[in-house]
Design a protein around this motif. Structure first.
Motif, PDB file in Angstrom:
ATOM      1  N   LYS A  17     -24.977 -19.876   8.597  1.00 57.74           N
ATOM      2  CA  LYS A  17     -25.836 -18.767   8.181  1.00 57.74           C
ATOM      3  C   LYS A  17     -27.248 -18.926   8.731  1.00 57.74           C
ATOM      4  CE  LYS A  17     -23.173 -18.138   4.019  1.00 57.74           C
ATOM      5  NZ  LYS A  17     -23.064 -18.340   2.602  1.00 57.74           N
ATOM      6  N   ASP A  18     -27.346 -19.370   9.970  1.00 54.88           N
ATOM      7  CA  ASP A  18     -28.631 -19.609  10.645  1.00 54.88           C
ATOM      8  C   ASP A  18     -29.476 -20.694   9.986  1.00 54.88           C
ATOM      9  OD1 ASP A  18     -28.202 -17.848  12.766  1.00 54.88           O
ATOM     10  OD2 ASP A  18     -28.939 -16.150  11.596  1.00 54.88           O
ATOM     11  N   ILE A  19     -28.850 -21.551   9.208  1.00 55.56           N
ATOM     12  CA  ILE A  19     -29.519 -22.711   8.621  1.00 55.56           C
ATOM     13  C   ILE A  19     -29.021 -23.940   9.378  1.00 55.56           C
ATOM     14  CG2 ILE A  19     -29.797 -24.148   6.551  1.00 55.56           C
ATOM     15  CD1 ILE A  19     -31.063 -21.381   6.182  1.00 55.56           C
ATOM     16  N   ALA A 117     -29.181 -25.768  -2.659  1.00 58.37           N
ATOM     17  CA  ALA A 117     -30.036 -26.002  -1.496  1.00 58.37           C
ATOM     18  C   ALA A 117     -29.962 -24.825  -0.527  1.00 58.37           C
ATOM     19  CB  ALA A 117     -29.625 -27.300  -0.802  1.00 58.37           C
ATOM     20  N   MET A 118     -28.750 -24.357  -0.253  1.00 61.23           N
ATOM     21  CA  MET A 118     -28.581 -23.202   0.651  1.00 61.23           C
ATOM     22  C   MET A 118     -29.238 -21.961   0.071  1.00 61.23           C
ATOM     23  SD  MET A 118     -27.134 -23.544   3.610  1.00 61.23           S
ATOM     24  CE  MET A 118     -26.254 -22.057   4.062  1.00 61.23           C
ATOM     25  N   GLU A 123     -33.279 -17.904   0.494  1.00 65.65           N
ATOM     26  CA  GLU A 123     -34.313 -17.110  -0.163  1.00 65.65           C
ATOM     27  C   GLU A 123     -35.656 -17.229   0.579  1.00 65.65           C
ATOM     28  OE1 GLU A 123     -36.831 -17.471  -4.239  1.00 65.65           O
ATOM     29  OE2 GLU A 123     -34.645 -17.530  -4.481  1.00 65.65           O
ATOM     30  N   LEU A 124     -36.018 -18.448   0.963  1.00 67.29           N
ATOM     31  CA  LEU A 124     -37.246 -18.639   1.745  1.00 67.29           C
ATOM     32  C   LEU A 124     -37.179 -17.900   3.075  1.00 67.29           C
ATOM     33  CD1 LEU A 124     -38.032 -22.442   1.289  1.00 67.29           C
ATOM     34  CD2 LEU A 124     -39.296 -20.520   0.325  1.00 67.29           C
ATOM     35  N   LYS A 125     -36.021 -17.956   3.696  1.00 71.41           N
ATOM     36  CA  LYS A 125     -35.838 -17.329   5.005  1.00 71.41           C
ATOM     37  C   LYS A 125     -36.003 -15.810   4.913  1.00 71.41           C
ATOM     38  CE  LYS A 125     -32.956 -17.742   8.979  1.00 71.41           C
ATOM     39  NZ  LYS A 125     -31.870 -17.075   9.510  1.00 71.41           N
TER      40      LYS A 125
END
Length: 127
Positions: A17-19, A117-118, A123-125
């Motif tokens: 998920k782009d993480i 953590a994800m 949420e920050l992203k």
């Protein structure tokens, strides 16, 4: 120690998920040689772009003072935020208490579950 050795014996990187995700292999000792190569690889994988990183420390057995100092000084480039996974709530509490005094230069939080953590990173992203 070669790059392939570190990747095969020490840590895996991938995206979800782009993480940027990473997980240490069982019983990995984080010494100065390993941490330098891990940081180099993470920066290479980042391709000059800042990443949201989920850093799974649950299989790490020890981190030398030299490795901690090096990571603190050189390991924060190309990062928007870092979520660290640990094995216990006690470790999480100690780590997060230390971070209140340390004041990291980016959002940095410790968790005991991948899901939390994800969720935090996503949420920050979105912001």
């Amino acid at each position: 120690m070669s790059e392939n050795y570190i990747m095969e014996k020490c840590i895996e990187f991938w995206f979800d998920k782009d993480i940027l995700m990473s997980k240490f292999k069982k019983n990995t000792e984080l010494n100065l040689v390993n941490i330098k190569e891990i940081i180099r690889q993470r920066e290479e994988i980042s391709g000059g772009q800042k990443q949201y990183w989920l850093y799974d420390l649950r299989n790490a057995t020890n981190m030398s003072k030299e490795a901690r100092d090096y990571a603190d000084q050189y390991g924060q480039d190309f990062l928007h935020a870092v979520a660290v996974l640990v094995n216990s709530h006690v470790t999480k509490f100690i780590f997060n208490s230390y971070l209140k005094f340390k004041k990291p230069i980016m959002p940095f939080h410790v968790f005991t579950t991948t899901e939390k953590a994800m969720s935090w990173l996503l949420e920050l992203k979105e912001r």
